[in-house]
Design an enzyme around this catalytic site. Structure first.
Site, PDB file in Angstrom:
ATOM      1  CE  LYS A 282     -99.610 -15.849  21.110  1.00  0.00           C
ATOM      2  NZ  LYS A 282    -100.184 -14.520  20.805  1.00  0.00           N
ATOM      3  NE  ARG A 356     -97.168  -8.644  12.070  1.00  0.00           N
ATOM      4  CZ  ARG A 356     -97.745  -7.669  12.768  1.00  0.00           C
ATOM      5  NH1 ARG A 356     -97.293  -6.427  12.675  1.00  0.00           N
ATOM      6  NH2 ARG A 356     -98.768  -7.926  13.555  1.00  0.00           N
TER       7      ARG A 356
END
Length: 503
Positions: A282, A356
């Site tokens: 990030k 996920r």
């Protein structure tokens, strides 16, 4: 802080302070009118002089009002009477608590719970007053050396209800409100804890402490990496490979219904205690806030605490999926193909779509409980923030009645959710040339494709997904965890347990 409920007239109250409302333009609420009458028009005379207009949040603290037994009266502006809704009511309560706390009123009798709030009963007004009061007074100062506290903080609050007939529902509202507020505080404390302290092992220790505190109904089991490997949870494990902290899955089982036929509601919380993005790292700006990527697990923990505290007559299982996503020599990579616990294979296109990959294995794991419903809670996608902002949680489900239950509970609790669709046309975006499924589906409909990914692992039960990426924490000056959606899920479970808040 101590809360209680009573039914009495304002002129008979001996208290440090009485709290009553004033509407625009300078209109006294019914209780304020009673106080004005016994004080020979003292309050209305002040309003005529322009001391208070009645706009939302305005306050006027009166001392030694003639013929009134209480030391002080706090007048608080409530806006226009017909426009007093849930949001404004909570803002008025918040202003009240702050004013009392700042002015040294250690106890007060609050008549704001007698105001008419559109579509809401006394149970709701008292419970929301308790929850809002606790929220207003919350601070996270465990790690500060200099802790500032008011010299004379508010310690006791009495809420008045119109008749004695409503005392029972008022007492129940306080009981429920305190339990939910404690769950919200627990979730916020976990979320605000720094990632060098709050890792998967810390989550596991909190889960064990919960079982110790409520040993009659709660059992906690912690599943480590070796056991996950034996279970085939390779997708979950891959996410934590780059971290020196072990991935741990904490399973909290609450049994409130002894019947063998009673199937549990299962809550699954994403517990990424820090998400650097992994190899798909990030940007540096705002990365500190990635400690909040475990707010799903924090919320599940808070809800389990609420359920245990109220001893609800239902069975609930909470799973805290603890993990840390870091870059490193052992980290998983874009291009890797992972075999999930379900046997389906996943091509990793972006290591920052890791939640996920953890959740899919947990959603397969919980099949063993033969659940009545499964709800996962996750700070899953930035796309959900773009879609719904920071005020509303995203909801997806494979079962319409479950989705409707959750939406209804969100409206009751004032912790709103909005349903997004799941459809085959979105599933097509997840196609992979090298595996059964890709872990991302491109930018369009990113929140929905994440839900579609999870739905492939939930075909054996009724399931809902709550994307709290926009609602789990605030940035900026008021940075901090919000504790959402503890209130929503608490209301959902209260409804299931038969406590729907109707008088």
């Amino acid at each position: 802080m101590e809360f209680s409920v009573k039914s009495g007239s304002p002129e008979k109250q001996r208290s440090a302070c009485i709290v009553v409302g004033v509407f625009e333009p300078r209109r006294l609420s019914p209780i304020a009118e009673q106080l004005d009458k016994i004080s020979d028009g003292y309050i209305s005379a002040l309003l005529r002089r322009g001391e208070l207009e009645g706009k939302p949040g305005q306050t006027l603290l009166l001392h030694h009002v003639p013929n009134v037994l209480s030391e002080r009266i706090l007048l608080i502006g409530c806006g226009k009477e017909r426009e007093l809704d849930e949001r404004q009511y909570k803002q008025v309560i918040q202003k009240t608590i702050n004013t009392l706390n700042d002015t040294g009123s250690m106890e007060a009798v609050c008549f704001l719970t007698e105001l008419h709030v559109k579509g809401r009963n006394n149970y709701w007004k008292v419970r929301q007053a308790v929850e809002t009061a606790k929220e207003t007074l919350y601070s996270f100062d465990q790690l500060k050396t200099n802790k500032s506290e008011p010299r004379r903080p508010l310690r006791k609050m009495v809420f008045n209800v119109p008749t004695r007939r409503e005392l029972t529902s008022g007492e129940r509202a306080i009981q429920h409100g305190l339990a939910i507020a404690a769950g919200i505080k627990a979730a916020k404390d976990l979320g605000n804890m720094p990632p060098n302290i709050c890792n998967a092992a810390y989550l596991a220790s909190q889960a064990r402490q919960l079982a110790d505190s409520y040993s009659k109904n709660v059992i906690t089991r912690v599943i480590g990496e070796q056991q996950m490997k034996e279970l085939g949870m390779h997708s979950y494990l891959a996410v934590g490979h780059g971290s020196q902290n072990e991935s741990l899955m904490s399973v909290i089982e609450y049994k409130g219904n002894p019947s063998e036929d009673a199937r549990p509601v299962v809550l699954v919380g994403k517990g990424l205690t820090f998400d650097s993005g992994g190899i798909s790292i990030k940007p540096a700006e705002g990365m500190d806030e990635m400690k909040y990527d475990m707010c799903g697990a924090a919320a599940v923990y808070g809800v389990m605490r609420m359920v245990a505290e109220l001893q609800l007559p239902i069975n609930v299982i909470g799973v805290l999926a603890g993990c840390e996503n870091m870059p490193g020599g052992r980290a998983y990579r874009p291009g890797d193909v992972l075999t999930t616990m379900s046997g389906q294979t996943v091509e990793v296109l972006n290591t920052d779509a890791e939640g996920r990959l953890v959740l899919c294995d947990v959603l397969t794991y919980v099949e063993r409980f033969e659940p009545e419903a499964v709800i996962d809670v996750a700070t899953l996608t930035g796309a959900c923030v773009i879609a719904l902002g920071h005020h509303i949680t995203g909801l997806m489900s494979n079962h319409n009645p479950l989705a409707h239950e959750l939406i209804s509970a969100s409206e009751q609790a004032g912790d709103r959710a909005w349903r997004l669709p799941l459809g085959d046309e979105f599933q097509e975006q997840l196609e992979s040339n090298f595996a059964d499924i890709a872990n991302i589906g491109g930018r369009p409909g990113g929140a929905i494709t994440a839900g579609c990914f999870l739905s492939r692992f939930t075909r054996k039960y009724n399931w809902a997904h709550l994307d709290i990426a926009g609602t789990a924490w605030r940035s900026g000056k008021a940075k901090g965890a919000t504790g959402r959606p503890v209130a929503l899920l608490s209301q959902f479970l209260l409804n299931r347990a038969g406590f729907n808040g109707e008088e």
